[in-house]
Design a protein around this motif. Structure first.
Motif, PDB file in Angstrom:
ATOM      1  N   ASP A   1     -25.982 -38.960 -10.411  1.00 19.01           N
ATOM      2  CA  ASP A   1     -26.771 -38.170 -11.350  1.00 19.01           C
ATOM      3  C   ASP A   1     -26.028 -36.877 -11.692  1.00 19.01           C
ATOM      4  OD1 ASP A   1     -29.029 -37.545 -12.955  1.00 19.01           O
ATOM      5  OD2 ASP A   1     -29.933 -36.406 -11.305  1.00 19.01           O
ATOM      6  N   PHE A   2     -25.450 -36.238 -10.681  1.00 22.12           N
ATOM      7  CA  PHE A   2     -24.681 -35.029 -10.948  1.00 22.12           C
ATOM      8  C   PHE A   2     -23.470 -35.344 -11.827  1.00 22.12           C
ATOM      9  CE2 PHE A   2     -21.259 -32.019 -10.021  1.00 22.12           C
ATOM     10  CZ  PHE A   2     -21.847 -30.876 -10.541  1.00 22.12           C
ATOM     11  N   ALA A   3     -22.800 -36.455 -11.580  1.00 23.41           N
ATOM     12  CA  ALA A   3     -21.652 -36.850 -12.409  1.00 23.41           C
ATOM     13  C   ALA A   3     -22.074 -37.012 -13.865  1.00 23.41           C
ATOM     14  CB  ALA A   3     -21.031 -38.139 -11.872  1.00 23.41           C
ATOM     15  N   ARG A   4     -23.248 -37.575 -14.087  1.00 23.66           N
ATOM     16  CA  ARG A   4     -23.772 -37.722 -15.453  1.00 23.66           C
ATOM     17  C   ARG A   4     -23.986 -36.356 -16.095  1.00 23.66           C
ATOM     18  NH1 ARG A   4     -28.432 -36.619 -17.506  1.00 23.66           N
ATOM     19  NH2 ARG A   4     -29.418 -36.385 -15.468  1.00 23.66           N
ATOM     20  N   ILE A   5     -24.620 -35.443 -15.360  1.00 24.03           N
ATOM     21  CA  ILE A   5     -24.883 -34.094 -15.877  1.00 24.03           C
ATOM     22  C   ILE A   5     -23.565 -33.374 -16.145  1.00 24.03           C
ATOM     23  CG2 ILE A   5     -25.866 -31.838 -15.286  1.00 24.03           C
ATOM     24  CD1 ILE A   5     -27.948 -33.516 -13.577  1.00 24.03           C
ATOM     25  N   HIS A   6     -22.621 -33.533 -15.238  1.00 25.91           N
ATOM     26  CA  HIS A   6     -21.312 -32.899 -15.407  1.00 25.91           C
ATOM     27  C   HIS A   6     -20.633 -33.414 -16.675  1.00 25.91           C
ATOM     28  CE1 HIS A   6     -17.032 -32.132 -14.782  1.00 25.91           C
ATOM     29  NE2 HIS A   6     -17.426 -31.104 -14.039  1.00 25.91           N
ATOM     30  N   ARG A   7     -20.636 -34.716 -16.823  1.00 23.68           N
ATOM     31  CA  ARG A   7     -19.957 -35.352 -17.951  1.00 23.68           C
ATOM     32  C   ARG A   7     -20.616 -34.999 -19.286  1.00 23.68           C
ATOM     33  NH1 ARG A   7     -19.984 -39.692 -15.539  1.00 23.68           N
ATOM     34  NH2 ARG A   7     -21.881 -40.560 -16.393  1.00 23.68           N
ATOM     35  N   THR A   8     -21.940 -35.037 -19.339  1.00 20.42           N
ATOM     36  CA  THR A   8     -22.638 -34.851 -20.616  1.00 20.42           C
ATOM     37  C   THR A   8     -22.918 -33.394 -20.963  1.00 20.42           C
ATOM     38  OG1 THR A   8     -24.799 -35.176 -19.579  1.00 20.42           O
ATOM     39  CG2 THR A   8     -23.733 -37.118 -20.536  1.00 20.42           C
TER      40      THR A   8
ATOM     41  N   LEU B   1     -28.713 -26.508  -9.509  1.00 20.26           N
ATOM     42  CA  LEU B   1     -29.286 -27.723 -10.070  1.00 20.26           C
ATOM     43  C   LEU B   1     -29.911 -28.536  -8.942  1.00 20.26           C
ATOM     44  CD1 LEU B   1     -26.300 -27.202 -11.530  1.00 20.26           C
ATOM     45  CD2 LEU B   1     -26.991 -29.204 -12.781  1.00 20.26           C
ATOM     46  N   VAL B   2     -30.903 -29.334  -9.259  1.00 23.82           N
ATOM     47  CA  VAL B   2     -31.380 -30.356  -8.323  1.00 23.82           C
ATOM     48  C   VAL B   2     -31.206 -31.689  -9.013  1.00 23.82           C
ATOM     49  CG1 VAL B   2     -32.936 -28.932  -6.948  1.00 23.82           C
ATOM     50  CG2 VAL B   2     -33.801 -30.021  -9.004  1.00 23.82           C
ATOM     51  N   VAL B   3     -30.604 -32.630  -8.284  1.00 21.07           N
ATOM     52  CA  VAL B   3     -30.240 -33.920  -8.863  1.00 21.07           C
ATOM     53  C   VAL B   3     -30.694 -35.049  -7.944  1.00 21.07           C
ATOM     54  CG1 VAL B   3     -28.257 -32.908 -10.063  1.00 21.07           C
ATOM     55  CG2 VAL B   3     -27.934 -33.928  -7.815  1.00 21.07           C
TER      56      VAL B   3
ATOM     57  N   ARG C   1     -39.602 -31.838  -4.922  1.00 25.58           N
ATOM     58  CA  ARG C   1     -38.453 -32.434  -5.606  1.00 25.58           C
ATOM     59  C   ARG C   1     -38.059 -33.782  -5.016  1.00 25.58           C
ATOM     60  NH1 ARG C   1     -33.706 -30.701  -2.909  1.00 25.58           N
ATOM     61  NH2 ARG C   1     -34.158 -29.106  -1.370  1.00 25.58           N
ATOM     62  N   ARG C   2     -38.323 -33.986  -3.730  1.00 28.04           N
ATOM     63  CA  ARG C   2     -38.008 -35.285  -3.118  1.00 28.04           C
ATOM     64  C   ARG C   2     -38.894 -36.397  -3.700  1.00 28.04           C
ATOM     65  NH1 ARG C   2     -34.423 -34.157   0.526  1.00 28.04           N
ATOM     66  NH2 ARG C   2     -34.465 -32.262   1.757  1.00 28.04           N
ATOM     67  N   LYS C   3     -40.163 -36.101  -3.863  1.00 29.68           N
ATOM     68  CA  LYS C   3     -41.078 -37.106  -4.418  1.00 29.68           C
ATOM     69  C   LYS C   3     -40.786 -37.368  -5.889  1.00 29.68           C
ATOM     70  CE  LYS C   3     -44.680 -36.482  -1.071  1.00 29.68           C
ATOM     71  NZ  LYS C   3     -46.039 -36.096  -0.757  1.00 29.68           N
ATOM     72  N   LEU C   4     -40.108 -36.428  -6.535  1.00 31.10           N
ATOM     73  CA  LEU C   4     -39.732 -36.602  -7.938  1.00 31.10           C
ATOM     74  C   LEU C   4     -38.282 -37.065  -8.086  1.00 31.10           C
ATOM     75  CD1 LEU C   4     -41.566 -33.476  -9.321  1.00 31.10           C
ATOM     76  CD2 LEU C   4     -42.232 -35.872  -9.584  1.00 31.10           C
ATOM     77  N   ARG C   5     -37.726 -37.535  -6.975  1.00 29.81           N
ATOM     78  CA  ARG C   5     -36.371 -38.098  -6.923  1.00 29.81           C
ATOM     79  C   ARG C   5     -35.304 -37.096  -7.359  1.00 29.81           C
ATOM     80  NH1 ARG C   5     -37.257 -43.097 -10.269  1.00 29.81           N
ATOM     81  NH2 ARG C   5     -35.039 -42.817 -10.619  1.00 29.81           N
ATOM     82  N   ARG C   6     -35.422 -35.876  -6.877  1.00 27.09           N
ATOM     83  CA  ARG C   6     -34.404 -34.842  -7.085  1.00 27.09           C
ATOM     84  C   ARG C   6     -34.123 -34.137  -5.755  1.00 27.09           C
ATOM     85  NH1 ARG C   6     -32.594 -33.678 -12.487  1.00 27.09           N
ATOM     86  NH2 ARG C   6     -33.747 -35.133 -13.782  1.00 27.09           N
ATOM     87  N   PRO C   7     -33.701 -34.880  -4.735  1.00 29.86           N
ATOM     88  CA  PRO C   7     -33.573 -34.299  -3.396  1.00 29.86           C
ATOM     89  C   PRO C   7     -32.306 -33.471  -3.167  1.00 29.86           C
ATOM     90  CG  PRO C   7     -32.915 -36.583  -3.329  1.00 29.86           C
ATOM     91  CD  PRO C   7     -33.412 -36.318  -4.722  1.00 29.86           C
TER      92      PRO C   7
ATOM     93  N   ALA D   1     -25.518 -28.939  -1.270  1.00 24.68           N
ATOM     94  CA  ALA D   1     -26.210 -28.442  -0.086  1.00 24.68           C
ATOM     95  C   ALA D   1     -26.508 -29.623   0.839  1.00 24.68           C
ATOM     96  CB  ALA D   1     -27.507 -27.745  -0.474  1.00 24.68           C
ATOM     97  N   LEU D   2     -26.208 -29.447   2.121  1.00 23.69           N
ATOM     98  CA  LEU D   2     -26.499 -30.495   3.098  1.00 23.69           C
ATOM     99  C   LEU D   2     -27.948 -30.448   3.559  1.00 23.69           C
ATOM    100  CD1 LEU D   2     -23.272 -30.259   5.278  1.00 23.69           C
ATOM    101  CD2 LEU D   2     -23.791 -31.870   3.423  1.00 23.69           C
TER     102      LEU D   2
END
Length: 153
Positions: free
Chosen positions: A118-125, A111-113, A59-65, A141-142
């Protein structure tokens, strides 16, 4: 419940760890002939013990860390409301998991964002438009301490 013997358990442990293992290598590891091993794997698939095979992506390499857990409480417990919520949640591609819970929240989402924006976008939409939501609490998650897809056998 499906009865598993020691060989079935060994097969499943190996397949969970090495999903792309060849039948020849698997049969050697579990001490069975290639044809007997193949029959066992086929039986485990036919019985639904093995549901399928998947690639595990980084997920890190796919920009969802960033992993986000979202607790959702609904405004009621009517069956129609639960079905409506669950139908809507299935249409959100960003939700990896959704669990109906016992406890303080009705549902727990994973979710992974990419980041907080990005999370704000998902939350809003998506999340803010879910039917019947009374409360929503999000936790980021830290660090991931344990992450596996392998079931204990």
């Amino acid at each position: 419940m499906f009865d598993l013997d020691a060989i079935d358990r060994r097969i499943l442990r190996i397949i969970q760890k090495y999903g792309r293992i060849t039948n020849a290598d698997l049969s050697a590891r579990v001490n069975l002939s290639s044809s007997a091993c193949h029959r066992r794997v086929q039986r485990l698939e036919d019985e639904g013990v093995i549901r399928g095979f998947a690639a595990l992506l980084d997920r890190r390499k796919l920009r969802r860390p960033t992993t986000v857990f979202v607790e959702i409480s609904l405004s009621g417990q009517a069956n129609e409301l639960l079905e409506s919520f669950e139908s809507a949640i299935r249409s959100i591609p960003d939700v990896l998991e959704c669990h109906l819970m016992a406890g303080t929240a009705d549902y727990l989402l994973k979710l992974v964002v990419e980041d907080t924006e990005d999370f704000a976008r998902i939350h809003r939409t998506h999340l803010a438009r879910l039917p019947g939501v009374a409360q929503m609490h999000s936790s980021f998650a830290l660090r991931t301490v344990v992450e596996t897809t392998a079931l204990p056998l």
